[in-house]
Design a protein around this motif. Structure first.
Motif, PDB file in Angstrom:
ATOM      1  N   UNK A 280       0.817  -1.208   0.000  1.00 24.36           N
ATOM      2  CA  UNK A 280       0.000   0.000   0.000  1.00 24.36           C
ATOM      3  C   UNK A 280       0.848   1.254   0.000  1.00 24.36           C
ATOM      4  N   UNK A 281       1.943   1.228   0.744  1.00 21.74           N
ATOM      5  CA  UNK A 281       2.830   2.384   0.819  1.00 21.74           C
ATOM      6  C   UNK A 281       3.592   2.564  -0.492  1.00 21.74           C
ATOM      7  N   UNK A 282       3.971   1.455  -1.109  1.00 18.85           N
ATOM      8  CA  UNK A 282       4.645   1.527  -2.411  1.00 18.85           C
ATOM      9  C   UNK A 282       3.724   2.184  -3.431  1.00 18.85           C
ATOM     10  N   UNK A 283       2.484   1.740  -3.485  1.00 18.28           N
ATOM     11  CA  UNK A 283       1.525   2.351  -4.410  1.00 18.28           C
ATOM     12  C   UNK A 283       1.352   3.838  -4.108  1.00 18.28           C
ATOM     13  N   UNK A 284       1.224   4.159  -2.836  1.00 18.23           N
ATOM     14  CA  UNK A 284       0.930   5.527  -2.421  1.00 18.23           C
ATOM     15  C   UNK A 284       2.034   6.499  -2.827  1.00 18.23           C
TER      16      UNK A 284
END
Length: 292
Positions: A280-284
């Motif tokens: 999720x953090x990578x996408x964000x």
């Protein structure tokens, strides 16, 4: 009153403030010196405006009113949560440093996501982002704050985000007509009632030992919180196991990884699955700008 807070070495205050659009939503604000501004009601009932600025070492907090020791401790804890000071992102930085699309965010010491002091606020804000334009989200949040928040004694134009007890006393008709929330009004009203009566303890989710899938299930038990909203809220809780899939995600992932073709939510999730608990953090923080 002025006091200081320690901050991790891998911390960039402006990057946290601008990590997403929360800083544009009342009662958040950004100072001219790229600091954080907010209006808060403490447990003692005291309402005050405060700012946070980066110093050579740590952070400086300026408050609009003097604080007792207990109040300062409460405010310090709230600020630490808002800025995610408790998070250790070294493992994430090691992984992200090997990905060209994440290099810039690592260099900027980004990775922390701005949060409200209470999860109740973040659930409301998240519900207000669904199926609407950003300008309408900002308007709904502004109406909530100005109509039902408590004013800061030093500046009556500065108001808190309304607490659950206050919003629980507001009718669905008011939320619909005055705040123009549309279908979201019953969700906000019911959530406020559940939290105000103690039926739902959202603050307990901050330290919940539940596995992320189970916590996600509980969040999705809140009316108005679907898969996209739950993934966003999990991210605010420091759980990055899920990607918030919306129309924007479908568009940028299709352009970035599938040559501009239309993609499904399943394809979006599959794209970031390899990043595991950090997906999720990578996408964000992925750099979605086209390659030069």
């Amino acid at each position: 009153m002025i006091f200081n807070l320690p901050a991790p070495a891998s911390f960039n205050l402006p990057a946290v403030i601008r990590s997403h659009g929360w800083y544009q939503m009342s009662p958040f604000g950004e100072t001219a010196e790229h600091g954080l501004a907010y209006v808060i009601r403490l447990g003692t009932g005291k309402v005050l405006h405060f700012t946070v600025h980066a110093e050579s070492v740590g952070l400086r907090v300026d408050t609009s009113a003097p604080l007792e020791a207990g109040e300062q401790a409460e405010l310090s804890s709230a600020i630490s949560w808002m800025l995610a000071l408790e998070q250790d992102l070294q493992e994430f930085y090691l992984l992200a440093g090997a990905e060209p699309k994440l290099t810039k965010m690592v260099e900027r010491k980004a990775g922390r996501v701005l949060r409200s002091p209470a999860l109740f606020e973040d659930v409301i804000r998240t519900i207000l982002t669904t199926n609407t334009l950003w300008k309408h989200t900002l308007r709904m949040c502004r109406e909530l704050t100005m109509r039902y928040g408590e004013p800061s004694p030093d500046d009556l134009s500065q108001r808190t985000f309304p607490n659950p007890e206050r919003l629980a006393s507001v009718t669905i008709a008011e939320l619909t007509e005055l705040c123009r929330m549309g279908y979201r009004a019953p969700y906000v009203a019911e959530l406020s009632q559940r939290v105000a009566t103690g039926e739902l303890d959202l603050e307990a989710y901050k330290t919940s030992p539940l596995p992320t899938p189970e916590l996600r299930k509980q969040l999705m038990g809140i009316k108005g919180v679907g898969g996209y909203a739950a993934a966003n809220l999990l991210m605010l809780l420091g759980r990055y196991d899920y990607v918030p899939v919306d129309s924007w995600a479908l568009k940028v992932v299709g352009n970035e990884f599938y040559g501009g073709e239309k993609v499904t939510p399943a394809q979006v999730l599959a794209t970031f699955e390899k990043w595991g608990k950090w997906q999720g953090l990578v996408y964000f923080f992925w750099d979605w700008s086209p390659a030069p």
